[in-house]
Design an enzyme around this catalytic site. Structure first.
Site, mmCIF file in Angstrom:
data_model
loop_
_atom_site.group_PDB
_atom_site.id
_atom_site.type_symbol
_atom_site.label_atom_id
_atom_site.label_comp_id
_atom_site.label_asym_id
_atom_site.label_seq_id
_atom_site.Cartn_x
_atom_site.Cartn_y
_atom_site.Cartn_z
ATOM 1 N N TYR A 64 25.739 -15.278 -9.583
ATOM 2 C CA TYR A 64 24.714 -15.824 -10.481
ATOM 3 C C TYR A 64 25.176 -15.743 -11.931
ATOM 4 O O TYR A 64 25.067 -16.727 -12.685
ATOM 5 C CB TYR A 64 23.406 -15.048 -10.303
ATOM 6 C CG TYR A 64 22.335 -15.436 -11.288
ATOM 7 C CD1 TYR A 64 21.629 -16.621 -11.147
ATOM 8 C CD2 TYR A 64 22.029 -14.603 -12.372
ATOM 9 C CE1 TYR A 64 20.646 -16.981 -12.058
ATOM 10 C CE2 TYR A 64 21.047 -14.951 -13.279
ATOM 11 C CZ TYR A 64 20.356 -16.138 -13.123
ATOM 12 O OH TYR A 64 19.390 -16.492 -14.036
ATOM 13 N N LYS A 84 25.797 -18.841 -14.580
ATOM 14 C CA LYS A 84 25.094 -18.958 -15.858
ATOM 15 C C LYS A 84 26.079 -19.056 -17.026
ATOM 16 O O LYS A 84 25.802 -19.735 -18.016
ATOM 17 C CB LYS A 84 24.140 -17.785 -16.040
ATOM 18 C CG LYS A 84 22.968 -17.788 -15.075
ATOM 19 C CD LYS A 84 21.979 -18.924 -15.334
ATOM 20 C CE LYS A 84 22.120 -20.114 -14.472
ATOM 21 N NZ LYS A 84 21.141 -21.182 -14.776
#
Length: 253
Positions: free
Chosen positions: A150, A154
Site C-alpha cells: 500500500y 501511494k
C-alpha cells in the site's frame, strides 16, 4: 462553476469531496464500482449531475469508464484500496490488485480521458515509507506485506502526479495526503473527521488562490510539503509511465 469527476465517491472521503463540491455549486459526476454502490452514491449526494460505473480492478471496465465520462474541468482520483490484504491478490487481468486499482487505474484514466484543467491524485502519508521498485511493481518477489505494498502504491501515486505535471505543463496536477480520516479505510482509530479529509481536494479543484494553482506539488491540509525524494526523480517518473504504458497498451501522450 467547474465540472468535476470524483472517482470512488460512493462513500468516505470521495463522497464527502463530491458533496462539498455540489454544495459549492459545481457540477459533479460521481463514480462507483458497481450499480448498487452507484445507487448509494446518488442517494447520498442528490445534487450530483450523475454517476458513472466501472470497477477499477478491471482494465476493460476502466477503459469503458474513461469513454463514458464527458470532458471535465477537474478529475479527482480518489478511489483506492487500503493495505489490509492478508495475501497477494491477482485480478482477472493477471495484475496485483493494489497496484492495479491504486496506480494503474488512475494512470489509464488520465491517459484516456480528455485533458482536464486540473488533476488531483490522492495519496497517503505512508508514501514516505514507500519504495519505488520499478523492477517489482507488482510485488512478485519476496514475502507479501500488505502495508508495504500500500505504501509503495501511494508513493507511485505521487510519482504519477508529478510525472503528469512535468509532461503536461498546461494541466495543474498535484498529490494530496488527506490525513488519517475516520472512514472505512482509515479505520476506527483514525484521528480526523471527513470534512478535513476532503478540504484540500476541493480547494485544489476549484480555487484560484495562487497557492492552489501550482503544479507538481504534494499537499496535506493545504500545506505544500516535501514528498518522498523518489517522487522527484525524473527517471523514476519516466520508468513508471513506461511500465504503465507497457501493461495497458496505452501511452500517456
Amino acid at each position: 462553476m467547474a465540472s468535476v469527476l470524483v472517482t470512488g465517491s460512493a462513500d468516505g472521503i470521495g463522497r464527502e469531496t463530491a458533496a462539498t463540491l455540489v454544495g459549492l455549486g459545481h457540477r459533479v459526476v460521481l463514480h462507483a464500482r458497481d450499480a448498487a454502490r452507484a445507487g448509494q452514491a446518488l442517494a447520498a449526494v442528490p445534487g450530483a449531475a450523475g454517476v458513472v460505473i466501472g470497477d477499477l480492478a478491471s482494465l476493460d471496465q476502466t477503459r469503458e469508464l474513461a469513454a463514458a465520462v464527458e470532458p471535465c474541468d477537474v478529475v479527482v482520483h480518489n478511489a483506492g484500496l487500503g493495505g489490509g490484504l492478508p495475501e497477494r491478490t491477482v485480478t482477472d487481468d493477471g495484475l496485483e490488485l493494489l497496484f492495479q486499482v491504486n496506480v494503474l487505474a488512475p494512470y489509464l484514466l488520465t491517459a484516456l480521458m480528455p485533458r482536464p484543467r486540473r488533476l488531483v491524485y490522492l495519496t497517503s502519508g505512508l508514501e514516505s515509507q514507500g519504495v519505488a521498485d520499478l523492477d517489482d511493481l507488482q510485488h512478485e518477489r519476496g514475502p507479501w506485506n500488505g502495508m508495504q505494498a500500500y505504501s509503495d502504491s501511494k508513493l507511485l501515486d505521487v510519482v504519477l502526479a508529478f510525472a503528469v505535471a512535468r509532461r503536461w505543463p498546461d494541466v495543474i496536477s498535484n498529490a494530496v495526503d488527506p490525513g488519517w480520516i475516520k472512514t472505512k479505510l482509515g479505520g476506527p482509530n483514525a484521528t480526523d473527521e471527513l470534512p478535513k479529509g476532503a478540504d484540500t481536494q476541493v480547494w485544489l479543484a476549484t480555487s484560484d488562490d495562487p497557492a492552489a494553482t501550482v503544479t507538481g506539488r504534494y499537499f496535506k491540509w493545504r500545506e505544500d510539503l516535501r514528498a518522498n525524494p523518489a517522487a522527484y526523480d525524473v527517471e523514476v517518473q519516466d520508468r513508471l509511465l513506461d511500465a504503465c504504458a507497457e501493461i495497458t497498451g496505452v501511452k500517456l501522450t
